[in-house]
Design an enzyme around this catalytic site. Structure first.
Site, PDB file in Angstrom:
ATOM      1  CE  LYS A  25      33.220   4.865 -20.912  1.00  0.00           C
ATOM      2  NZ  LYS A  25      33.903   5.592 -21.983  1.00  0.00           N
ATOM      3  CE  LYS A  51      29.485   5.580 -21.872  1.00  0.00           C
ATOM      4  NZ  LYS A  51      30.583   6.061 -22.614  1.00  0.00           N
TER       5      LYS A  51
HETATM    6  C1  PBG Z   1      34.841   6.249 -25.032  1.00  0.00           C
HETATM    7  C2  PBG Z   1      33.360   6.205 -25.035  1.00  0.00           C
HETATM    8  C3  PBG Z   1      32.562   5.068 -25.193  1.00  0.00           C
HETATM    9  C4  PBG Z   1      31.241   5.487 -25.116  1.00  0.00           C
HETATM   10  C5  PBG Z   1      31.259   6.869 -24.936  1.00  0.00           C
HETATM   11  N1  PBG Z   1      32.588   7.293 -24.867  1.00  0.00           N
HETATM   12  C6  PBG Z   1      32.938   3.691 -25.516  1.00  0.00           C
HETATM   13  C7  PBG Z   1      33.725   2.875 -24.611  1.00  0.00           C
HETATM   14  O1  PBG Z   1      34.048   3.246 -23.484  1.00  0.00           O
HETATM   15  O2  PBG Z   1      34.055   1.786 -25.063  1.00  0.00           O
HETATM   16  C8  PBG Z   1      30.065   4.592 -25.213  1.00  0.00           C
HETATM   17  C9  PBG Z   1      28.742   5.238 -25.386  1.00  0.00           C
HETATM   18  C10 PBG Z   1      27.670   4.334 -25.838  1.00  0.00           C
HETATM   19  O3  PBG Z   1      27.766   3.093 -25.786  1.00  0.00           O
HETATM   20  O4  PBG Z   1      26.655   4.867 -26.295  1.00  0.00           O
HETATM   21  N2  PBG Z   1      35.324   7.375 -25.702  1.00  0.00           N
END
Ligand code: PBG
Length: 324
Positions: A197, A250
């Protein structure tokens, strides 16, 4: 003039022929719809930066999931926004927390026909918006956070979650959650790990939806640096060794090389999250008439699958489902 010997165009001449030789096909079975449920709302609230997506009440969530099931989408991932946020994210593991309530209702509506995945993180629940416990000096305390993730996983498991998806990028999070689940009899509950991520500018609309923008600093001390590909392999290998059943990359489109590398190296199913910013960019350009939104949506999702993702988390799930 000599005729060309090889003519790849022969197999492109009709739609039926193109379908016959298509290497990659999208199916509804591979799509997971992300959904937001907020405690204390009287009615659903549109999310301005994500046209077509809403913050749900428990009852509008049930209706939305019925609509999804009716178009053949049978997997969802839930994000909860509690009425009260605090330093440790108490709403995350409260037995009557909003996500726990939502899981129970959706499972009672759909039973085993629906896969209810739950995001295990703190940012939706903390008043500072970070994904972990914050020390005096403002840094994120990795190991104190692991205890919170384990407790949230257990609360979600007890409420009936079908899969836990830790998204906070703390070291050891998969192992901590696996251990807590196993110790409490949830040995069969799978973990879908957000393994690679990245710290991305494409999460902005999600932070509107989940009301979780960090109140200070950013997430770069825990999410990955966009410059790194090989590091994604370390993260993925660790998650698998700690017990991840599915690994996730991601965002998706800017990281297709990472999806491909992980797919080629590891036999575990690879998921990709087509995130809020990717969705918002597509919707904004389509709304202006600058692109054909439907064509680009299918192109994006096909590319993600072609790169090696077998599952895709996408806000497009409901609208594209009838197209294939
Ligand atoms: C954190 C989380 C995020 C997303 C999914 N889980 C936000 C972040 O890391 O700031 C983002 C998903 C998206 O942008 O669609 N719990």
């Amino acid at each position: 003039m000599a005729f060309p010997t090889h003519r790849p165009r022969r197999l492109r001449s009709t739609p039926a022929l193109r379908k016959l030789v298509a290497e990659t096909t999208l199916t509804r079975d591979d799509l997971i719809a992300p959904l937001f449920v907020k405690e204390g709302l009287n009615d659903s609230e549109p999310i301005v930066s994500m046209p077509g997506i809403e913050q749900h009440t428990l009852s509008t969530l049930r209706k939305e999931v019925n609509d999804l099931v009716n178009v053949g989408i049978n997997s969802v991932i839930l994000f909860g926004i509690p009425a009260h946020k605090d330093g440790v994210g108490s709403g995350g593991d409260a037995p009557d927390g909003i996500v726990q309530q939502a899981i129970a209702e959706l499972k009672s509506d759909h039973g085993d026909n629906l896969v209810v995945i739950t995001d295990d993180c703190l940012d939706e629940y903390t008043d500072h918006g970070h994904c972990g416990i914050i020390r005096e000096d403002g840094s994120v305390d990795n190991d104190a956070t692991l205890e919170r993730y384990a407790s949230i996983a257990l609360a979600q498991a007890r409420a009936g979650s079908d899969m836990i998806a830790p998204s906070g990028m703390m070291d050891g999070q998969v192992g901590a959650i696996r251990h807590a689940l196993d110790e409490n009899g949830f040995t069969q509950l799978p973990i879908m790990a957000y393994s690679a991520k990245y710290a991305s500018g494409e999460y902005g609309p999600f932070r509107d939806a989940a009301e979780c923008a960090p109140s200070f600093g950013d997430r770069r001390s825990y999410q990955m640096d966009k410059a790194n590909a090989r590091e994604a392999l370390i993260e993925t290998e660790l998650d698998i060794s700690e017990g991840a059943d599915i690994v996730m990359v991601k965002p998706a489109l800017a990281y297709l090389d990472i999806i491909k590398a992980i797919h080629d190296l590891f036999p575990e199913p690879v998921a990709a999250y087509h995130v809020s910013g990717e969705y918002a960019m597509l919707k904004a350009a389509a709304a202006n008439g600058w692109i054909d939104g439907q064509a680009v949506a299918l192109e994006h999702l096909t590319s993600i699958k072609r790169a090696g993702a077998s599952l895709i988390l996408t806000y497009l799930a409901k609208e594209v489902a009838p197209l294939f």
